[in-house]
Design a protein around this motif. Structure first.
Motif, PDB file in Angstrom:
ATOM      1  N   GLY A 110      67.026 -31.764   7.984  1.00 17.77           N
ATOM      2  CA  GLY A 110      66.637 -32.025   9.361  1.00 17.77           C
ATOM      3  C   GLY A 110      65.819 -30.879   9.919  1.00 17.77           C
ATOM      4  O   GLY A 110      65.807 -29.772   9.364  1.00 17.77           O
ATOM      5  N   SER A 111      65.140 -31.124  11.024  1.00 16.61           N
ATOM      6  CA  SER A 111      64.268 -30.110  11.612  1.00 16.61           C
ATOM      7  C   SER A 111      65.028 -29.036  12.367  1.00 16.61           C
ATOM      8  O   SER A 111      64.495 -27.962  12.641  1.00 16.61           O
ATOM      9  CB  SER A 111      63.265 -30.779  12.569  1.00 16.61           C
ATOM     10  OG  SER A 111      62.507 -31.752  11.897  1.00 16.61           O
ATOM     11  N   HIS A 112      66.253 -29.304  12.743  1.00 15.27           N
ATOM     12  CA  HIS A 112      67.026 -28.343  13.529  1.00 15.27           C
ATOM     13  C   HIS A 112      68.514 -28.543  13.259  1.00 15.27           C
ATOM     14  O   HIS A 112      68.947 -29.609  12.826  1.00 15.27           O
ATOM     15  CB  HIS A 112      66.746 -28.526  15.023  1.00 15.27           C
ATOM     16  CG  HIS A 112      66.678 -29.963  15.454  1.00 15.27           C
ATOM     17  ND1 HIS A 112      67.779 -30.779  15.524  1.00 15.27           N
ATOM     18  CD2 HIS A 112      65.616 -30.743  15.802  1.00 15.27           C
ATOM     19  CE1 HIS A 112      67.424 -31.993  15.920  1.00 15.27           C
ATOM     20  NE2 HIS A 112      66.107 -32.003  16.087  1.00 15.27           N
ATOM     21  N   GLY A 113      69.294 -27.481  13.468  1.00 17.41           N
ATOM     22  CA  GLY A 113      70.746 -27.577  13.323  1.00 17.41           C
ATOM     23  C   GLY A 113      71.277 -27.486  11.907  1.00 17.41           C
ATOM     24  O   GLY A 113      72.479 -27.611  11.687  1.00 17.41           O
ATOM     25  N   ILE A 186      64.458 -35.094  13.555  1.00 18.85           N
ATOM     26  CA  ILE A 186      63.106 -34.804  13.067  1.00 18.85           C
ATOM     27  C   ILE A 186      62.210 -34.410  14.235  1.00 18.85           C
ATOM     28  O   ILE A 186      62.064 -35.162  15.199  1.00 18.85           O
ATOM     29  CB  ILE A 186      62.501 -36.016  12.336  1.00 18.85           C
ATOM     30  CG1 ILE A 186      63.360 -36.375  11.115  1.00 18.85           C
ATOM     31  CG2 ILE A 186      61.076 -35.722  11.897  1.00 18.85           C
ATOM     32  CD1 ILE A 186      62.911 -37.633  10.401  1.00 18.85           C
ATOM     33  N   ALA A 187      61.632 -33.220  14.139  1.00 20.54           N
ATOM     34  CA  ALA A 187      60.656 -32.742  15.125  1.00 20.54           C
ATOM     35  C   ALA A 187      59.634 -31.905  14.364  1.00 20.54           C
ATOM     36  O   ALA A 187      60.000 -30.970  13.647  1.00 20.54           O
ATOM     37  CB  ALA A 187      61.335 -31.920  16.213  1.00 20.54           C
ATOM     38  N   TRP A 188      58.388 -32.215  14.503  1.00 18.86           N
ATOM     39  CA  TRP A 188      57.312 -31.591  13.732  1.00 18.86           C
ATOM     40  C   TRP A 188      57.385 -30.069  13.769  1.00 18.86           C
ATOM     41  O   TRP A 188      57.525 -29.458  14.828  1.00 18.86           O
ATOM     42  CB  TRP A 188      55.987 -32.076  14.306  1.00 18.86           C
ATOM     43  CG  TRP A 188      54.773 -31.716  13.500  1.00 18.86           C
ATOM     44  CD1 TRP A 188      54.692 -31.447  12.167  1.00 18.86           C
ATOM     45  CD2 TRP A 188      53.440 -31.622  13.999  1.00 18.86           C
ATOM     46  NE1 TRP A 188      53.398 -31.180  11.803  1.00 18.86           N
ATOM     47  CE2 TRP A 188      52.597 -31.285  12.910  1.00 18.86           C
ATOM     48  CE3 TRP A 188      52.859 -31.787  15.269  1.00 18.86           C
ATOM     49  CZ2 TRP A 188      51.234 -31.106  13.048  1.00 18.86           C
ATOM     50  CZ3 TRP A 188      51.495 -31.622  15.404  1.00 18.86           C
ATOM     51  CH2 TRP A 188      50.684 -31.281  14.304  1.00 18.86           C
ATOM     52  N   ASP A 189      57.300 -29.462  12.595  1.00 17.66           N
ATOM     53  CA  ASP A 189      57.318 -28.002  12.473  1.00 17.66           C
ATOM     54  C   ASP A 189      56.552 -27.621  11.210  1.00 17.66           C
ATOM     55  O   ASP A 189      56.144 -28.481  10.433  1.00 17.66           O
ATOM     56  CB  ASP A 189      58.771 -27.508  12.408  1.00 17.66           C
ATOM     57  CG  ASP A 189      58.904 -26.027  12.763  1.00 17.66           C
ATOM     58  OD1 ASP A 189      57.876 -25.380  13.060  1.00 17.66           O
ATOM     59  OD2 ASP A 189      60.034 -25.514  12.743  1.00 17.66           O
ATOM     60  N   HIS A 190      56.344 -26.313  10.999  1.00 17.33           N
ATOM     61  CA  HIS A 190      55.661 -25.779   9.805  1.00 17.33           C
ATOM     62  C   HIS A 190      54.264 -26.404   9.651  1.00 17.33           C
ATOM     63  O   HIS A 190      53.902 -26.909   8.584  1.00 17.33           O
ATOM     64  CB  HIS A 190      56.482 -26.038   8.538  1.00 17.33           C
ATOM     65  CG  HIS A 190      57.909 -25.614   8.611  1.00 17.33           C
ATOM     66  ND1 HIS A 190      58.291 -24.335   8.967  1.00 17.33           N
ATOM     67  CD2 HIS A 190      59.062 -26.304   8.392  1.00 17.33           C
ATOM     68  CE1 HIS A 190      59.616 -24.258   8.950  1.00 17.33           C
ATOM     69  NE2 HIS A 190      60.101 -25.427   8.614  1.00 17.33           N
ATOM     70  N   ILE A 191      53.466 -26.348  10.723  1.00 15.47           N
ATOM     71  CA  ILE A 191      52.170 -27.034  10.670  1.00 15.47           C
ATOM     72  C   ILE A 191      51.198 -26.383   9.695  1.00 15.47           C
ATOM     73  O   ILE A 191      50.197 -26.994   9.326  1.00 15.47           O
ATOM     74  CB  ILE A 191      51.528 -27.157  12.069  1.00 15.47           C
ATOM     75  CG1 ILE A 191      51.127 -25.788  12.625  1.00 15.47           C
ATOM     76  CG2 ILE A 191      52.434 -27.888  13.022  1.00 15.47           C
ATOM     77  CD1 ILE A 191      50.267 -25.889  13.875  1.00 15.47           C
ATOM     78  N   ASN A 192      51.483 -25.153   9.263  1.00 13.52           N
ATOM     79  CA  ASN A 192      50.653 -24.537   8.232  1.00 13.52           C
ATOM     80  C   ASN A 192      50.866 -25.215   6.881  1.00 13.52           C
ATOM     81  O   ASN A 192      49.994 -25.192   6.009  1.00 13.52           O
ATOM     82  CB  ASN A 192      50.925 -23.039   8.120  1.00 13.52           C
ATOM     83  CG  ASN A 192      52.396 -22.723   7.935  1.00 13.52           C
ATOM     84  OD1 ASN A 192      53.264 -23.376   8.528  1.00 13.52           O
ATOM     85  ND2 ASN A 192      52.699 -21.718   7.133  1.00 13.52           N
ATOM     86  N   SER A 328      61.988 -28.413  19.782  1.00 11.61           N
ATOM     87  CA  SER A 328      63.245 -29.153  19.928  1.00 11.61           C
ATOM     88  C   SER A 328      64.436 -28.214  20.033  1.00 11.61           C
ATOM     89  O   SER A 328      65.405 -28.481  20.755  1.00 11.61           O
ATOM     90  CB  SER A 328      63.436 -30.113  18.754  1.00 11.61           C
ATOM     91  OG  SER A 328      63.458 -29.408  17.518  1.00 11.61           O
ATOM     92  N   LYS A 329      64.371 -27.084  19.316  1.00  6.60           N
ATOM     93  CA  LYS A 329      65.467 -26.114  19.347  1.00  6.60           C
ATOM     94  C   LYS A 329      65.518 -25.399  20.698  1.00  6.60           C
ATOM     95  O   LYS A 329      66.593 -25.157  21.249  1.00  6.60           O
ATOM     96  CB  LYS A 329      65.296 -25.101  18.213  1.00  6.60           C
ATOM     97  CG  LYS A 329      65.323 -25.723  16.829  1.00  6.60           C
ATOM     98  CD  LYS A 329      65.025 -24.686  15.749  1.00  6.60           C
ATOM     99  CE  LYS A 329      64.898 -25.337  14.386  1.00  6.60           C
ATOM    100  NZ  LYS A 329      64.542 -24.383  13.324  1.00  6.60           N
ATOM    101  N   VAL A 330      64.348 -25.041  21.202  1.00  9.50           N
ATOM    102  CA  VAL A 330      64.275 -24.362  22.504  1.00  9.50           C
ATOM    103  C   VAL A 330      64.848 -25.264  23.589  1.00  9.50           C
ATOM    104  O   VAL A 330      65.687 -24.841  24.404  1.00  9.50           O
ATOM    105  CB  VAL A 330      62.816 -23.979  22.828  1.00  9.50           C
ATOM    106  CG1 VAL A 330      62.701 -23.441  24.253  1.00  9.50           C
ATOM    107  CG2 VAL A 330      62.298 -22.944  21.827  1.00  9.50           C
ATOM    108  N   LYS A 331      64.425 -26.503  23.607  1.00  6.06           N
ATOM    109  CA  LYS A 331      64.876 -27.469  24.616  1.00  6.06           C
ATOM    110  C   LYS A 331      66.394 -27.667  24.547  1.00  6.06           C
ATOM    111  O   LYS A 331      67.093 -27.634  25.563  1.00  6.06           O
ATOM    112  CB  LYS A 331      64.157 -28.800  24.417  1.00  6.06           C
ATOM    113  CG  LYS A 331      64.370 -29.825  25.534  1.00  6.06           C
ATOM    114  CD  LYS A 331      63.458 -31.033  25.302  1.00  6.06           C
ATOM    115  CE  LYS A 331      63.452 -31.972  26.510  1.00  6.06           C
ATOM    116  NZ  LYS A 331      64.713 -32.679  26.689  1.00  6.06           N
TER     117      LYS A 331
END
Length: 455
Positions: A110-113, A186-192, A328-331
């Motif tokens: 998952g993108s967070h947690g 799922i939240a978009w991350d690692h755009i590189n 998503s983590k900040v929010k």
């Protein structure tokens, strides 16, 4: 068993080296730079390379496995020698799989947690005196290391979507083949690495296909994107267990949890943590634990390092530190603190430190992330941009991206400290969010001073 690590000094790589050494394997390694705590940890066990650098002479025909770290490059002379000799070369997750073929594999994706959920499972299993191995991305109280590989029947792994190695660009969690899988959201991350959201999303589709037949996918049904993805990728040969925020009450800053009629007062708080512990419960249930034992265990969980970690407090002021950096983590982190302490002023500081977070094109992903903070600042140093060879990030682009009225954008650590010092911390919560170190600003001392806990 003889194993050689190329880039043994990595934070997780050196932990695996220590684990295999304790298992009785013959372990060697090399690196061109080794910092603390890896340096002392390796030295203590006699695994510190005698000489810094890459040395093809380290690679001999008798080596059973070469484990390649992310720090190593394609032209690494030891990697080239290993290829010439036809040795078996593994990325970190590929090797973890080799060591866990006969185990029940639990993988948290998952993108967070991920780190917190993995830590919760580990904490509960340890309290139940279950025998298990693990791989987790943070320090956890009661565990000497972040990797353990023994002859235990179960392994619990944090499943990262980042590439496995310089020669294996697929995500780490594609190589672990879980029997019990979690997807937290799922939240978009690692755009590189994943330049489009669709490409990023595809990695989780593939992960679902990697679950062993007869296995189970435990997924966060409150995440709209994830719920849609799961529905579109139904498999007849695995089970599905959705989860959501479990029943709970909040009173005087304390959260009381109820699962299957069992109640307990938690040390952690926030909907994101409640979601994480609900997912962890379904894993523990799969592994034979009952609700009474789980709730008792999770009530004593104090969190993973830098995840809503209490830095300092008094009756009027609380200071938390959190690893949050993705939108998503900040929010979720800000909303958790505000929900737990609704009558306190929430002062939030976010450092943009990762490649994605410093990218002007990514700023719109932060829209609304800091809205629940009463006073908010975003900090990023020009030094960080220079190190990543990134262009200037205009303050007005950050302000427009976050869409937060009154947002302060700061680029100098001295200006950041000045901004922090100008606030009244009576009946307040200060939330410090970063995966970096605020360009060396002494945040810990400030936290102690503002709460009267300085030594």
């Amino acid at each position: 068993m003889k194993v050689h690590f190329i880039a043994i000094g990595g934070s997780v790589m050196h932990q695996l080296a220590l684990a295999l050494h304790k298992k009785g394997y013959q372990v060697t390694g090399s690196d061109d730079e080794i910092f603390e705590p890896a340096l002392s940890n390796l030295q203590k066990e006699g695994l510190l390379p005698a000489e810094i650098g890459w040395h093809p002479a380290n690679i001999t025909p008798g080596i059973d496995a070469v484990i390649l770290g992310m720090h190593a490059k394609q032209d690494n002379p030891e990697l080239q020698k290993a290829r010439e000799l036809g040795l078996q070369i593994y990325s970190f997750p590929e090797y973890i799989y080799q060591e866990s073929r006969e185990k029940t594999r639990v993988v948290v994706g998952g993108s967070h947690g991920k780190t917190t959920t993995t830590s919760m499972i580990m904490h509960a299993l340890r309290n139940a005196k279950k025998d298990f191995d693990y791989l987790v991305g943070a320090r956890l109280d009661g565990f000497d290391q972040s990797v353990q590989v023994t002859h235990a029947p179960v392994i619990v792994c944090e499943g990262d979507e980042y590439p496995a190695s310089v020669i294996e660009k697929r995500p780490k969690f594609h190589f672990l083949f879980p029997h019990i899988a979690i997807l937290t959201g799922i939240a978009w991350d690692h755009i590189n690495v994943f330049p489009t959201f669709d490409f990023y999303l595809e990695q989780f589709t593939i992960f679902i296909q990697k679950i062993e037949p007869g296995g189970i996918l435990i997924y966060n049904e409150t995440d709209v994107v994830l719920k849609k993805l799961v529905k579109a990728n139904k498999r007849a040969d695995i089970r599905y267990q959705p989860y959501n925020v479990p029943f709970h009450t909040i009173n005087n800053g304390k959260t009381t949890l109820t699962i299957d009629g069992q109640t307990g007062v938690l040390q952690v708080f926030g909907n994101h943590n409640l979601l994480n512990l609900h997912a962890a419960w379904y894993v523990c249930r799969e592994l034979g634990m009952n609700a009474a034992n789980y709730v008792k265990a999770i009530s004593s969980f104090t969190g993973a390092a830098k995840r809503l970690e209490l830095l300092a407090s008094n009756d009027n002021t609380i200071v938390y530190r959190d690893f949050a950096h993705a939108p998503s983590k900040v929010k979720a982190t800000i909303e958790a603190v505000k929900q737990q302490f609704p009558n306190r002023t929430l002062i939030g500081v976010l450092e943009l430190h990762t490649y994605s977070s410093l990218n002007e094109q990514f700023m719109s992903e932060y829209k609304g992330a800091m809205d629940k903070a009463d006073k908010a600042a975003v900090f990023y140093s020009r030094h960080a941009l220079e190190l990543k060879r990134m262009p200037e990030l205009p303050a007005e682009k950050v302000i427009a991206g976050f869409g937060k009225e009154g947002l302060k954008v700061v680029n100098d650590k001295n200006d950041l400290m000045q901004w922090l010092q100008q606030h009244n911390y009576n009946n307040a919560c200060l939330l410090l969010m970063s995966s970096g170190n605020y360009d060396g600003a002494d945040i810990l001392t400030f936290a102690q001073q503002v709460t009267g806990n300085s030594k």
